[in-house]
Design an enzyme around this catalytic site. Structure first.
Site, PDB file in Angstrom:
ATOM      1  N   THR A  52       0.854  -1.197   0.000  1.00 10.99           N
ATOM      2  CA  THR A  52       0.000   0.000   0.000  1.00 10.99           C
ATOM      3  C   THR A  52       0.888   1.245   0.000  1.00 10.99           C
ATOM      4  O   THR A  52       1.987   1.214   0.548  1.00 10.99           O
ATOM      5  CB  THR A  52      -0.844  -0.040   1.286  1.00 10.99           C
ATOM      6  OG1 THR A  52      -1.723  -1.132   1.192  1.00 10.99           O
ATOM      7  CG2 THR A  52      -1.616   1.244   1.513  1.00 10.99           C
ATOM      8  N   ARG A  93     -14.466  -6.987  -0.719  1.00  7.01           N
ATOM      9  CA  ARG A  93     -13.846  -6.655   0.572  1.00  7.01           C
ATOM     10  C   ARG A  93     -13.236  -5.242   0.513  1.00  7.01           C
ATOM     11  O   ARG A  93     -12.579  -4.881  -0.451  1.00  7.01           O
ATOM     12  CB  ARG A  93     -12.753  -7.676   0.877  1.00  7.01           C
ATOM     13  CG  ARG A  93     -11.957  -7.416   2.172  1.00  7.01           C
ATOM     14  CD  ARG A  93     -10.676  -6.664   1.911  1.00  7.01           C
ATOM     15  NE  ARG A  93      -9.821  -6.601   3.100  1.00  7.01           N
ATOM     16  CZ  ARG A  93      -8.750  -5.826   3.195  1.00  7.01           C
ATOM     17  NH1 ARG A  93      -8.402  -5.039   2.201  1.00  7.01           N
ATOM     18  NH2 ARG A  93      -8.017  -5.821   4.285  1.00  7.01           N
ATOM     19  N   VAL A  94     -13.479  -4.478   1.541  1.00  2.89           N
ATOM     20  CA  VAL A  94     -12.867  -3.150   1.640  1.00  2.89           C
ATOM     21  C   VAL A  94     -12.027  -3.111   2.915  1.00  2.89           C
ATOM     22  O   VAL A  94     -12.479  -3.529   3.980  1.00  2.89           O
ATOM     23  CB  VAL A  94     -13.943  -2.044   1.687  1.00  2.89           C
ATOM     24  CG1 VAL A  94     -13.306  -0.679   1.894  1.00  2.89           C
ATOM     25  CG2 VAL A  94     -14.767  -2.043   0.403  1.00  2.89           C
ATOM     26  N   GLY A  95     -10.809  -2.622   2.783  1.00  2.00           N
ATOM     27  CA  GLY A  95      -9.906  -2.557   3.935  1.00  2.00           C
ATOM     28  C   GLY A  95      -9.982  -1.226   4.650  1.00  2.00           C
ATOM     29  O   GLY A  95     -10.949  -0.471   4.521  1.00  2.00           O
ATOM     30  N   ASP A  96      -8.923  -0.933   5.383  1.00  2.00           N
ATOM     31  CA  ASP A  96      -8.904   0.291   6.198  1.00  2.00           C
ATOM     32  C   ASP A  96      -8.610   1.550   5.391  1.00  2.00           C
ATOM     33  O   ASP A  96      -8.964   2.662   5.804  1.00  2.00           O
ATOM     34  CB  ASP A  96      -7.826   0.161   7.285  1.00  2.00           C
ATOM     35  CG  ASP A  96      -6.443  -0.068   6.680  1.00  2.00           C
ATOM     36  OD1 ASP A  96      -6.329  -0.897   5.763  1.00  2.00           O
ATOM     37  OD2 ASP A  96      -5.478   0.591   7.114  1.00  2.00           O
ATOM     38  N   THR A 152      -0.617   1.362   6.921  1.00  2.00           N
ATOM     39  CA  THR A 152      -0.516   0.190   6.053  1.00  2.00           C
ATOM     40  C   THR A 152      -0.432  -1.044   6.935  1.00  2.00           C
ATOM     41  O   THR A 152       0.185  -1.014   7.994  1.00  2.00           O
ATOM     42  CB  THR A 152       0.713   0.267   5.137  1.00  2.00           C
ATOM     43  OG1 THR A 152       0.863  -0.996   4.473  1.00  2.00           O
ATOM     44  CG2 THR A 152       1.991   0.579   5.894  1.00  2.00           C
ATOM     45  N   GLY A 153      -1.077  -2.118   6.496  1.00  2.94           N
ATOM     46  CA  GLY A 153      -1.051  -3.333   7.298  1.00  2.94           C
ATOM     47  C   GLY A 153      -2.339  -4.097   7.122  1.00  2.94           C
ATOM     48  O   GLY A 153      -3.098  -3.855   6.177  1.00  2.94           O
ATOM     49  N   GLY A 194      -5.704  -4.664   7.208  1.00  2.39           N
ATOM     50  CA  GLY A 194      -6.752  -3.662   7.321  1.00  2.39           C
ATOM     51  C   GLY A 194      -7.862  -3.963   8.307  1.00  2.39           C
ATOM     52  O   GLY A 194      -8.394  -3.057   8.945  1.00  2.39           O
TER      53      GLY A 194
HETATM   54  N1  ASP Z   1      -4.150  -1.918   4.663  1.00  3.88           N
HETATM   55  C1  ASP Z   1      -4.348  -2.509   3.364  1.00  3.88           C
HETATM   56  C2  ASP Z   1      -5.676  -3.240   3.379  1.00  3.88           C
HETATM   57  O1  ASP Z   1      -5.958  -3.929   4.331  1.00  3.88           O
HETATM   58  C3  ASP Z   1      -3.267  -3.435   2.940  1.00  3.88           C
HETATM   59  C4  ASP Z   1      -1.871  -3.015   3.256  1.00  3.88           C
HETATM   60  O2  ASP Z   1      -1.631  -1.928   3.733  1.00  3.88           O
HETATM   61  O3  ASP Z   1      -0.976  -3.803   3.003  1.00  3.88           O
HETATM   62  O4  ASP Z   1      -6.380  -3.176   2.413  1.00  3.88           O
END
Ligand code: ASP
Length: 338
Positions: free
Chosen positions: A198, A226-229, A249-250, A252
């Protein structure tokens, strides 16, 4: 008969309580950088990024890409360009770069389709725009900005967001445009290993106002829909001049549940924590305790900046004039945890 403590014992107790609460309030962590004037901080994703699984060629590519983006973003800030323009430009460069999991090179759903999410937020006005589930937009962060500037809404998804993009004069592209990893077996292996990448930016402009933005393809093999953070304001992205600008980032799902970007701000504004302490507590005491892996970048109006992560590595960089006498313009790029 009532017995009273001698005066000196009561004084000792009061002193002990006072010094304990003073000690508790001392910042435990220093910011990574303290900048004067405009400054920019970026990330290109956190995850299992280690020296052992990184080829020297890949490392050189990532470094030069982050450096190029920092130079362009910082130069624009120095010229006094609009901070939201700079956010969109920086994210646009990273979205065009197939090294990262945003725009071209994004990871795909279990059906092999790229579905992209992004958001941007202005720290002075608290105006924000977010988009999710895009399949045909080359620059999701630019569309998030369009939502912020030219719609009555904050968050648009899927077909509705893409119809709005067309209204705003943006072109739709074929979903295959994003799928570089299908075309390059080497990248496929790399993407499989890293899964994350990300991209995000936080900055302080010449006037001291903050802004943040984040863009992603999400998590490799995610369920479609699916929707992340990242597009969830307060989870993956947040900006408030009174607190800080944050981009995460991480994993989500964890970042949404803990409202990470807003939680850092809330700890600063209502809990009197410094940016560095708030970021550290959220990453290591809140997320880590729940196995939520990732990192965040942040900057506040005083120019303190953090680039922190609880994962083995995070692509990251910062550029600005260091506080102090040297007046040195410092450019930093990092990849690993040590
Ligand atoms: N945070 C992002 C998500 O969960 C993925 C990522 O940052 O690696 O969509």
């Amino acid at each position: 008969m009532k017995r009273h403590l001698p005066w000196w014992a009561s004084a000792l107790i009061v002193l002990a309580i006072a010094s304990y609460s003073w000690y508790q309030r001392q910042p435990a962590h220093a910011p990574d950088f303290e900048f004067d004037g405009p400054a920019i901080v970026i990330h290109g994703g956190a995850g299992v990024i280690t020296r052992e699984n990184m080829s020297p060629e890949m490392e050189a590519l990532v470094r030069s890409s982050l450096e190029r983006v920092l130079d362009s973003g910082y130069a624009a800030l120095e010229r006094g360009e609009d901070r939201m323009d700079v956010v969109v430009r920086v994210l646009g460069m990273l979205e065009s770069d197939s090294l990262f999991n945003a725009g071209i090179g994004a990871v795909v759903t279990s059906e092999g389709i790229a579905e992209l999410d992004a958001s941007v937020m202005d720290g002075e006005t608290k105006h924000a725009g977010a988009v999710a589930g895009l399949r045909h937009i080359l620059h999701p962060a630019a569309l998030a900005r369009e939502v912020m500037m030219h719609s009555d809404h904050v968050f648009l998804i899927g077909n509705g967001a893409e119809a709005f993009a067309v209204e705003r004069g943006m072109n739709l592209v074929d979903n295959d445009t994003f799928l570089t990893h299908r075309r390059h077996a080497q990248y496929a292996r790399w993407a499989e290993q890293h899964k994350r990448g990300t991209v995000g930016v936080v900055l302080r402009d010449r006037e001291g106002h903050l802004a943040a933005g984040t863009s992603t393809g999400g998590m490799m093999g995610k369920q479609w829909g699916r929707v992340g953070d990242v597009p969830v304001l307060g989870a993956g992205t947040y900006a408030d001049d009174q607190g800080s600008a944050i981009s995460c980032t991480g994993h989500g799902e964890y970042f949404i549940r803990e409202a990470v970007a807003y939680q850092v701000n809330a700890r600063m504004q209502f809990g009197d924590q410094t940016l560095a302490d708030a970021a550290h507590d959220v990453l290591f005491n809140v997320l880590n305790a729940n196995a939520g892996q990732g990192g965040l970048i942040g900057i506040n109006a005083q120019g303190q900046a953090v680039l922190q992560f609880n994962s083995p590595g995070m692509y990251r960089g910062a550029k600005g004039q260091l506080k102090g006498n040297s007046k040195e313009i410092h450019r930093f790029v990092g990849i690993y945890g040590d």
